[in-house]
Design a protein around this motif. Structure first.
Motif, PDB file in Angstrom:
ATOM      1  N   LEU A  10       1.238   5.295   1.095  1.00 14.85           N
ATOM      2  CA  LEU A  10       0.398   6.430   1.749  1.00 14.85           C
ATOM      3  C   LEU A  10       0.866   7.802   1.148  1.00 14.85           C
ATOM      4  CD1 LEU A  10       1.343   5.290   5.468  1.00 14.85           C
ATOM      5  CD2 LEU A  10      -0.941   5.614   4.371  1.00 14.85           C
ATOM      6  N   GLU A  11       0.095   8.826   0.951  1.00 19.30           N
ATOM      7  CA  GLU A  11       0.260  10.101   0.368  1.00 19.30           C
ATOM      8  C   GLU A  11      -0.087  11.044   1.102  1.00 19.30           C
ATOM      9  OE1 GLU A  11      -0.201  12.391  -3.717  1.00 19.30           O
ATOM     10  OE2 GLU A  11      -1.297  10.682  -3.684  1.00 19.30           O
ATOM     11  N   TRP A  12       0.600  12.148   1.382  1.00 16.66           N
ATOM     12  CA  TRP A  12       0.121  13.108   2.283  1.00 16.66           C
ATOM     13  C   TRP A  12       0.084  14.414   1.490  1.00 16.66           C
ATOM     14  CZ3 TRP A  12       3.871   9.845   3.352  1.00 16.66           C
ATOM     15  CH2 TRP A  12       5.080  10.093   3.480  1.00 16.66           C
ATOM     16  N   ASN A  13      -0.945  15.114   1.409  1.00 18.04           N
ATOM     17  CA  ASN A  13      -0.758  16.621   1.051  1.00 18.04           C
ATOM     18  C   ASN A  13      -1.839  17.495   2.173  1.00 18.04           C
ATOM     19  OD1 ASN A  13       0.910  16.246  -1.296  1.00 18.04           O
ATOM     20  ND2 ASN A  13      -1.124  15.525  -2.220  1.00 18.04           N
ATOM     21  N   ASP A  14      -3.031  17.413   1.863  1.00 18.72           N
ATOM     22  CA  ASP A  14      -4.062  18.057   2.623  1.00 18.72           C
ATOM     23  C   ASP A  14      -4.717  16.901   3.729  1.00 18.72           C
ATOM     24  OD1 ASP A  14      -3.788  20.675   1.473  1.00 18.72           O
ATOM     25  OD2 ASP A  14      -5.212  20.154  -0.151  1.00 18.72           O
ATOM     26  N   GLY A  15      -4.278  15.867   3.845  1.00 21.56           N
ATOM     27  CA  GLY A  15      -4.472  14.961   4.542  1.00 21.56           C
ATOM     28  C   GLY A  15      -3.542  13.559   4.167  1.00 21.56           C
ATOM     29  N   ILE A  16      -4.128  12.434   4.538  1.00 18.18           N
ATOM     30  CA  ILE A  16      -3.353  11.260   4.006  1.00 18.18           C
ATOM     31  C   ILE A  16      -4.211  10.281   3.288  1.00 18.18           C
ATOM     32  CG2 ILE A  16      -2.343   9.127   5.212  1.00 18.18           C
ATOM     33  CD1 ILE A  16      -1.416  10.512   7.533  1.00 18.18           C
ATOM     34  N   LYS A  17      -3.919  10.005   2.466  1.00 20.91           N
ATOM     35  CA  LYS A  17      -4.561   9.062   1.454  1.00 20.91           C
ATOM     36  C   LYS A  17      -3.844   7.978   1.252  1.00 20.91           C
ATOM     37  CE  LYS A  17      -5.016   9.045  -3.470  1.00 20.91           C
ATOM     38  NZ  LYS A  17      -4.865   9.955  -4.730  1.00 20.91           N
ATOM     39  N   LEU A  18      -4.612   6.684   1.554  1.00 17.21           N
ATOM     40  CA  LEU A  18      -3.944   5.284   1.314  1.00 17.21           C
ATOM     41  C   LEU A  18      -4.449   4.565  -0.020  1.00 17.21           C
ATOM     42  CD1 LEU A  18      -2.500   2.886   2.924  1.00 17.21           C
ATOM     43  CD2 LEU A  18      -4.957   2.274   3.679  1.00 17.21           C
ATOM     44  N   THR A  19      -3.500   4.337  -0.905  1.00 22.79           N
ATOM     45  CA  THR A  19      -3.962   3.598  -2.107  1.00 22.79           C
ATOM     46  C   THR A  19      -3.188   2.261  -2.158  1.00 22.79           C
ATOM     47  OG1 THR A  19      -2.021   4.728  -3.208  1.00 22.79           O
ATOM     48  CG2 THR A  19      -4.095   6.129  -3.047  1.00 22.79           C
ATOM     49  N   ASP A  41       0.761   6.905  -6.809  1.00 22.76           N
ATOM     50  CA  ASP A  41       0.392   7.997  -7.641  1.00 22.76           C
ATOM     51  C   ASP A  41       1.201   9.088  -7.527  1.00 22.76           C
ATOM     52  OD1 ASP A  41      -1.150   9.507  -9.607  1.00 22.76           O
ATOM     53  OD2 ASP A  41      -2.588  10.056  -7.796  1.00 22.76           O
ATOM     54  N   TRP A  79       0.762  -1.270   0.216  1.00 25.27           N
ATOM     55  CA  TRP A  79      -0.055  -0.043  -0.115  1.00 25.27           C
ATOM     56  C   TRP A  79       1.012   1.216  -0.105  1.00 25.27           C
ATOM     57  CZ3 TRP A  79      -0.622  -4.355   2.868  1.00 25.27           C
ATOM     58  CH2 TRP A  79      -1.913  -5.121   2.618  1.00 25.27           C
TER      59      TRP A  79
END
Length: 80
Positions: free
Chosen positions: A16-25, A29, A14
């Motif tokens: 983890l991307e963080w910008n304005d919050g954390i997104k798990l994909t 991306d 998996w």
């Protein structure tokens, strides 16, 4: 972006991307800055608030400081 790979028969990868919050994909991306690998025998302890952090064995490739944050975690991960 942080790649998290759980090794073993119950594992997977998996991101983890963080910008304005954390997104798990499940697919990266963007640029993967760091990747960590954790055995399934240790991962469940990390993600269920196991208090003895001395057993956390994590392999980090890339930014060591970022990857080693996993050893400080005390959280409960719930997938939606």
């Amino acid at each position: 972006m942080l790649g998290v790979r759980i090794t073993g028969s119950a594992g997977g990868t998996w991101y983890l991307e963080w910008n304005d919050g954390i997104k798990l994909t499940e697919k990266p991306d963007g640029l993967i800055r760091t990747e960590i690998a954790i055995s399934q025998d240790i991962a469940w302890k990390i993600f269920t608030r196991w208090t003895d952090k001395s057993i956390y064995q994590v392999t980090v490739c890339g930014d060591q400081d970022l990857g080693n944050h996993i050893k400080k975690m005390n959280c409960l991960l719930i997938a939606s």
